[in-house]
Design an enzyme around this catalytic site. Structure first.
Site, PDB file in Angstrom:
ATOM      1  N   CYS A 154      47.194  33.977  44.300  1.00  0.00           N
ATOM      2  CA  CYS A 154      47.477  35.314  44.830  1.00  0.00           C
ATOM      3  C   CYS A 154      48.820  35.342  45.543  1.00  0.00           C
ATOM      4  O   CYS A 154      48.942  34.904  46.681  1.00  0.00           O
ATOM      5  CB  CYS A 154      46.342  35.709  45.781  1.00  0.00           C
ATOM      6  SG  CYS A 154      46.604  37.277  46.626  1.00  0.00           S
ATOM      7  N   CYS A 197      48.975  37.389  48.706  1.00  0.00           N
ATOM      8  CA  CYS A 197      48.378  36.711  49.861  1.00  0.00           C
ATOM      9  C   CYS A 197      49.291  35.594  50.384  1.00  0.00           C
ATOM     10  O   CYS A 197      49.449  35.430  51.582  1.00  0.00           O
ATOM     11  CB  CYS A 197      47.044  36.070  49.490  1.00  0.00           C
ATOM     12  SG  CYS A 197      45.944  37.120  48.549  1.00  0.00           S
ATOM     13  N   ASP A 198      49.867  34.812  49.482  1.00  0.00           N
ATOM     14  CA  ASP A 198      50.448  33.521  49.893  1.00  0.00           C
ATOM     15  C   ASP A 198      51.956  33.384  49.731  1.00  0.00           C
ATOM     16  O   ASP A 198      52.509  32.363  50.156  1.00  0.00           O
ATOM     17  CB  ASP A 198      49.760  32.391  49.099  1.00  0.00           C
ATOM     18  CG  ASP A 198      48.275  32.300  49.433  1.00  0.00           C
ATOM     19  OD1 ASP A 198      47.885  32.749  50.520  1.00  0.00           O
ATOM     20  OD2 ASP A 198      47.514  31.783  48.597  1.00  0.00           O
TER      21      ASP A 198
HETATM   22  C1  LIG Z   1      42.409  31.003  47.058  1.00  0.00           C
HETATM   23  C2  LIG Z   1      42.365  32.475  47.395  1.00  0.00           C
HETATM   24  C3  LIG Z   1      43.108  32.940  48.473  1.00  0.00           C
HETATM   25  C4  LIG Z   1      43.078  34.298  48.803  1.00  0.00           C
HETATM   26  N1  LIG Z   1      43.796  34.719  49.895  1.00  0.00           N
HETATM   27  C5  LIG Z   1      43.712  35.993  50.267  1.00  0.00           C
HETATM   28  C6  LIG Z   1      44.410  36.463  51.434  1.00  0.00           C
HETATM   29  O1  LIG Z   1      45.106  35.686  52.111  1.00  0.00           O
HETATM   30  N2  LIG Z   1      44.276  37.769  51.764  1.00  0.00           N
HETATM   31  C7  LIG Z   1      43.533  38.650  51.028  1.00  0.00           C
HETATM   32  O2  LIG Z   1      43.438  39.824  51.395  1.00  0.00           O
HETATM   33  N3  LIG Z   1      42.879  38.251  49.915  1.00  0.00           N
HETATM   34  C8  LIG Z   1      42.949  36.962  49.521  1.00  0.00           C
HETATM   35  N4  LIG Z   1      42.306  36.541  48.393  1.00  0.00           N
HETATM   36  C9  LIG Z   1      41.567  37.540  47.590  1.00  0.00           C
HETATM   37  C10 LIG Z   1      40.221  37.841  48.277  1.00  0.00           C
HETATM   38  O3  LIG Z   1      39.572  36.634  48.587  1.00  0.00           O
HETATM   39  C11 LIG Z   1      39.352  38.702  47.368  1.00  0.00           C
HETATM   40  O4  LIG Z   1      40.051  39.875  47.016  1.00  0.00           O
HETATM   41  C12 LIG Z   1      38.057  39.088  48.085  1.00  0.00           C
HETATM   42  O5  LIG Z   1      37.353  37.943  48.501  1.00  0.00           O
HETATM   43  C13 LIG Z   1      37.152  39.927  47.184  1.00  0.00           C
HETATM   44  O6  LIG Z   1      35.986  40.176  47.891  1.00  0.00           O
HETATM   45  P1  LIG Z   1      34.613  40.557  47.175  1.00  0.00           P
HETATM   46  O7  LIG Z   1      33.647  40.766  48.275  1.00  0.00           O
HETATM   47  O8  LIG Z   1      34.840  41.644  46.223  1.00  0.00           O
HETATM   48  O9  LIG Z   1      34.199  39.294  46.295  1.00  0.00           O
HETATM   49  P2  LIG Z   1      34.185  37.736  46.495  1.00  0.00           P
HETATM   50  O10 LIG Z   1      34.929  37.283  47.683  1.00  0.00           O
HETATM   51  O11 LIG Z   1      34.571  37.217  45.162  1.00  0.00           O
HETATM   52  O12 LIG Z   1      32.640  37.434  46.754  1.00  0.00           O
HETATM   53  C14 LIG Z   1      31.701  37.581  45.740  1.00  0.00           C
HETATM   54  C15 LIG Z   1      30.331  37.229  46.284  1.00  0.00           C
HETATM   55  O13 LIG Z   1      29.360  37.535  45.299  1.00  0.00           O
HETATM   56  C16 LIG Z   1      28.425  36.478  45.240  1.00  0.00           C
HETATM   57  N5  LIG Z   1      27.813  36.476  43.918  1.00  0.00           N
HETATM   58  C17 LIG Z   1      28.389  36.352  42.701  1.00  0.00           C
HETATM   59  N6  LIG Z   1      27.457  36.363  41.735  1.00  0.00           N
HETATM   60  C18 LIG Z   1      26.270  36.515  42.363  1.00  0.00           C
HETATM   61  C19 LIG Z   1      24.921  36.576  41.924  1.00  0.00           C
HETATM   62  N7  LIG Z   1      24.589  36.501  40.625  1.00  0.00           N
HETATM   63  N8  LIG Z   1      23.933  36.723  42.864  1.00  0.00           N
HETATM   64  C20 LIG Z   1      24.242  36.829  44.166  1.00  0.00           C
HETATM   65  N9  LIG Z   1      25.499  36.790  44.628  1.00  0.00           N
HETATM   66  C21 LIG Z   1      26.489  36.614  43.737  1.00  0.00           C
HETATM   67  C22 LIG Z   1      29.209  35.220  45.579  1.00  0.00           C
HETATM   68  O14 LIG Z   1      28.331  34.231  46.057  1.00  0.00           O
HETATM   69  C23 LIG Z   1      30.147  35.767  46.650  1.00  0.00           C
HETATM   70  O15 LIG Z   1      29.509  35.687  47.900  1.00  0.00           O
HETATM   71  C24 LIG Z   1      42.305  35.191  48.035  1.00  0.00           C
HETATM   72  C25 LIG Z   1      41.570  34.729  46.938  1.00  0.00           C
HETATM   73  C26 LIG Z   1      41.589  33.378  46.620  1.00  0.00           C
HETATM   74  C27 LIG Z   1      40.768  32.866  45.457  1.00  0.00           C
END
Ligand SMILES: Cc1cc2nc3c(=O)[nH]c(=O)nc-3n(C[C@H](O)[C@H](O)[C@H](O)COP(=O)(O)OP(=O)(O)OC[C@H]3O[C@@H](n4cnc5c(N)ncnc54)[C@H](O)[C@@H]3O)c2cc1C
Length: 305
Positions: A132, A135-136
């Site tokens: 990302c 982000c970084d």
């Molecule tokens: C390495 C990295 C660094 C990042 N750094 C940043 C940053 O500095 N700033 C920023 O704003 N964003 C950052 N991001 C992006 C950010 O993390 C994501 O945009 C954000 O986490 C998305 O949130 P979400 O809740 O949609 O999903 P996710 O964070 O992807 O969470 C999904 C959840 O769904 C659950 N899940 C999936 N399938 C199932 C299932 N079948 N049953 C039950 N639960 C399930 C998982 O366990 C998880 O808890 C980064 C991403 C990565 C990978």
């Protein structure tokens, strides 16, 4: 008695939906999945979460989880394996053999970045290996970095990173960029950006703290060379975690949940929030914002029933 709302996923979207629905007295159940806390638990510093100049990703997610629990959200350590949205109440089946019935569901299962599956990738994930640029990128000011990929998302990452990095080497498996976005032309003429085509990364090396070097292999000649670098951005795509919802609600060609209005999906009473339905922004704050919106949409839906 069915639950009023079941939330699937415990990233910023799911947990924020948990905070809002519990404060609205909907007594939510949240099934946290195989990655409690979501994608941010795999990174180190987060510098763009409002209110914290700098916070570690796992700590941020622990704080949000604590807040959701404090407000009464019931968090269950289990993973959803199957859903049946064909009739109400909706049914949710978990890996541990539990079955939940719900009047409404908020899907917040996020997305998974595609990985290279090469030695060193896991070890340096979040320690020089990133997915990302938004982000970084500031962590790589005046550094030499690599971007892996050549599609539209890769050229956007390169364009953004070029404002920070001293030099960017793009590694792409094909003989030219596949991006169609006009920003590709800006990237191609940027003197900071060099291209190594027909090639892949085969190994990431470093010391205890950070990435220092990569091995690159030409896929045609099989010749391997090493390059000293400070960071790697992997931009080869992202898979929304929607397999279990296929055939139950509308999903687009790229696997994202289709939202019909705000956070509503194609089925009444099923809402989606965060990266699972957002191909554009993919940030923690936007996921949290969408989680809040889904909770409010859900509350309105239940109050009308
Ligand atoms: C390495 C990295 C660094 C990042 N750094 C940043 C940053 O500095 N700033 C920023 O704003 N964003 C950052 N991001 C992006 C950010 O993390 C994501 O945009 C954000 O986490 C998305 O949130 P979400 O809740 O949609 O999903 P996710 O964070 O992807 O969470 C999904 C959840 O769904 C659950 N899940 C999936 N399938 C199932 C299932 N079948 N049953 C039950 N639960 C399930 C998982 O366990 C998880 O808890 C980064 C991403 C990565 C990978």
């Amino acid at each position: 008695m069915p639950q009023k709302v079941v939330i699937i996923g415990s990233g910023p979207a799911g947990l924020t939906a948990g905070i809002y629905t519990s404060r609205a007295k909907l007594e939510p159940i949240l099934i946290e999945g195989m990655q409690p806390g979501g994608q941010l638990t795999t990174t180190n510093k987060v510098e763009n979460w409002p209110g914290d100049i700098e916070i570690m990703g796992p700590e941020l997610m622990m704080n949000i989880k604590k807040q959701a629990k404090h407000n009464g959200c019931q968090i269950i350590s289990d993973t959803v394996e199957k859903v049946d949205f064909s009739s109400k109440p909706y049914k949710i089946f978990t890996k541990n053999g539990k079955e939940f019935e719900a009047e409404s569901v908020i899907i917040a299962t996020g997305a998974t970045h595609k990985k290279l599956h090469i030695p060193g990738e896991e070890k340096f994930w979040g320690k020089g290996v990133s997915v990302c640029a938004t982000c970084d990128a500031p962590f790589f000011k005046d550094k030499e970095i690599i971007v892996v990929g050549g599609g539209n998302s890769a050229v956007y990452e390169i364009y953004h990173l070029a404002n920070f990095a001293k030099k960017i080497t793009v590694i792409h498996i094909l003989d030219k960029l596949t991006a169609t976005d006009p920003i590709k032309d800006e990237v191609l003429k940027n003197p900071k950006v060099e291209f190594i085509f027909n090639s892949t990364l085969t190994e990431i090396k470093g010391d205890d703290q950070k990435v220092t070097e990569v091995a690159i292999q030409n896929q045609k000649t099989k010749e391997t060379k090493t390059l000293k670098i400070n960071g790697i951005f992997i931009a080869i795509g992202l898979t929304p975690n929607t397999d279990i919802f296929k055939g139950q609600i509308d999903i687009d060609n790229h696997g994202f949940i289709v939202l019909t209005k705000n956070t509503k999906t194609s089925k009444n009473g099923i809402f989606a929030a965060g990266d699972v339905a957002d191909y554009r922004y993919k940030q923690a704050i936007t996921a949290a914002g969408l989680g809040c919106m889904a909770a409010i949409d859900c509350q309105k839906y239940l109050s009308k029933k």
